[in-house]
Design a protein around this motif. Structure first.
Motif, PDB file in Angstrom:
ATOM      1  N   THR A  72       0.869  -1.163   0.000  1.00  0.00           N
ATOM      2  CA  THR A  72       0.000   0.000   0.000  1.00  0.00           C
ATOM      3  C   THR A  72       0.910   1.218   0.000  1.00  0.00           C
ATOM      4  OG1 THR A  72      -0.151  -0.054   2.411  1.00  0.00           O
ATOM      5  CG2 THR A  72      -1.946  -1.096   1.179  1.00  0.00           C
ATOM      6  N   GLY A  73       0.400   2.312  -0.462  1.00  0.00           N
ATOM      7  CA  GLY A  73       1.158   3.553  -0.515  1.00  0.00           C
ATOM      8  C   GLY A  73       0.331   4.577  -1.241  1.00  0.00           C
ATOM      9  N   VAL A  74       1.020   5.521  -1.883  1.00  0.00           N
ATOM     10  CA  VAL A  74       0.330   6.554  -2.643  1.00  0.00           C
ATOM     11  C   VAL A  74       1.001   6.721  -4.009  1.00  0.00           C
ATOM     12  CG1 VAL A  74      -0.504   7.793  -0.604  1.00  0.00           C
ATOM     13  CG2 VAL A  74       1.693   8.431  -1.616  1.00  0.00           C
ATOM     14  N   ASP A  75       0.278   7.376  -4.914  1.00  0.00           N
ATOM     15  CA  ASP A  75       0.821   7.655  -6.243  1.00  0.00           C
ATOM     16  C   ASP A  75       1.388   9.077  -6.283  1.00  0.00           C
ATOM     17  OD1 ASP A  75      -1.348   9.412  -6.532  1.00  0.00           O
ATOM     18  OD2 ASP A  75      -2.421   8.118  -7.948  1.00  0.00           O
ATOM     19  N   LEU A  76       1.733   9.558  -7.468  1.00  0.00           N
ATOM     20  CA  LEU A  76       2.331  10.887  -7.636  1.00  0.00           C
ATOM     21  C   LEU A  76       1.442  12.033  -7.156  1.00  0.00           C
ATOM     22  CD1 LEU A  76       4.002  10.636 -11.155  1.00  0.00           C
ATOM     23  CD2 LEU A  76       5.136  11.040  -8.968  1.00  0.00           C
ATOM     24  N   HIS A  77       0.153  11.762  -7.049  1.00  0.00           N
ATOM     25  CA  HIS A  77      -0.791  12.790  -6.642  1.00  0.00           C
ATOM     26  C   HIS A  77      -1.189  12.647  -5.176  1.00  0.00           C
ATOM     27  CE1 HIS A  77      -0.925  13.595 -10.896  1.00  0.00           C
ATOM     28  NE2 HIS A  77      -1.223  12.334 -11.098  1.00  0.00           N
ATOM     29  N   GLY A  78      -0.553  11.697  -4.475  1.00  0.00           N
ATOM     30  CA  GLY A  78      -0.881  11.467  -3.079  1.00  0.00           C
ATOM     31  C   GLY A  78      -2.121  10.622  -2.875  1.00  0.00           C
ATOM     32  N   GLU A  79      -2.620  10.022  -3.969  1.00  0.00           N
ATOM     33  CA  GLU A  79      -3.816   9.178  -3.881  1.00  0.00           C
ATOM     34  C   GLU A  79      -3.434   7.774  -3.420  1.00  0.00           C
ATOM     35  OE1 GLU A  79      -6.984  10.192  -4.310  1.00  0.00           O
ATOM     36  OE2 GLU A  79      -6.144  12.207  -4.584  1.00  0.00           O
ATOM     37  N   PRO A  80      -4.207   7.195  -2.491  1.00  0.00           N
ATOM     38  CA  PRO A  80      -3.890   5.853  -1.985  1.00  0.00           C
ATOM     39  C   PRO A  80      -3.967   4.790  -3.079  1.00  0.00           C
ATOM     40  CG  PRO A  80      -5.607   6.909  -0.650  1.00  0.00           C
ATOM     41  CD  PRO A  80      -5.390   7.765  -1.861  1.00  0.00           C
ATOM     42  N   ILE A  81      -3.035   3.842  -3.011  1.00  0.00           N
ATOM     43  CA  ILE A  81      -3.052   2.696  -3.918  1.00  0.00           C
ATOM     44  C   ILE A  81      -2.727   1.430  -3.129  1.00  0.00           C
ATOM     45  CG2 ILE A  81      -2.472   3.948  -6.017  1.00  0.00           C
ATOM     46  CD1 ILE A  81       0.413   3.113  -5.695  1.00  0.00           C
TER      47      ILE A  81
END
Length: 184
Positions: free
Chosen positions: A119-128
């Motif tokens: 889990t983490g975030v993408d370039l836009h800070g959106e959770p993935i």
């Protein structure tokens, strides 16, 4: 990600301090971060890699990129910022040959969980969240290890690690990333 947008950077070799400490979390999501991710992909592809952690190109940041097949052969192409590794409570360990461009030219059998998620975030800070099997699961574990300051050789018995590092010191190395086939 555009495979050709970034600039390949040289690989950071085992023994360089940035590879042996936990990387700093990413807190700023801007054009510089996007450029870094592009450079990471470019570095990985220049080395025919399947994954790359930021500290493998000398950057102290919790980011990795992958273009890696899972157990079915399907490829996942993505980046993960501030990843957290999730392993199943009941793990089936799979022993496979593993290598790393930070320890060029060498491989060793290493047991890793056959499944893993990050889990983490993408370039836009959106959770993935990404779930992986096979080589993709191994990539997740390998890259998060890097971001925690570990290389695969750190998981080996001391005598074997010393032999691999001595042999690697004689190897010129390659650009950056994780080499396909047996190097992770």
């Amino acid at each position: 990600m555009d495979r050709h947008a970034g600039t390949p950077r040289p690989i950071t070799r085992y023994g360089t301090p940035v590879l042996h400490r936990r990387c700093a979390p990413v807190t700023v999501f801007d054009d510089a971060l996007a450029a870094l991710v592009d450079d990471m992909f470019a570095s990985m592809y220049a080395a025919n890699g399947v994954g790359l952690a930021a500290n493998q190109i000398g950057v102290d940041a919790r980011i990795f990129v992958v273009d890696c097949p899972d157990a079915t052969g399907a490829h996942t192409v993505t980046h993960v910022i501030n990843p957290v590794l999730h392993l199943p409570e009941q793990r089936e360990l799979v022993i496979d040959s593993e290598g790393c461009l930070s320890v060029p030219g060498q491989h060793a059998d290493l047991a890793r969980s056959g499944t893993a998620a990050v889990t983490g975030v993408d370039l836009h800070g959106e959770p993935i969240r990404l779930d992986g099997t096979g080589t993709l699961a191994r990539c997740f574990q390998h890259e998060v290890d890097h971001l925690d300051g570990l290389a695969y050789v750190d998981r080996l018995p001391v005598k074997q690690r010393k032999q691999i590092l001595a042999a690697s010191a004689e190897h010129p190395g390659v650009g950056a990333g994780i080499e396909q086939d047996t190097q992770l």
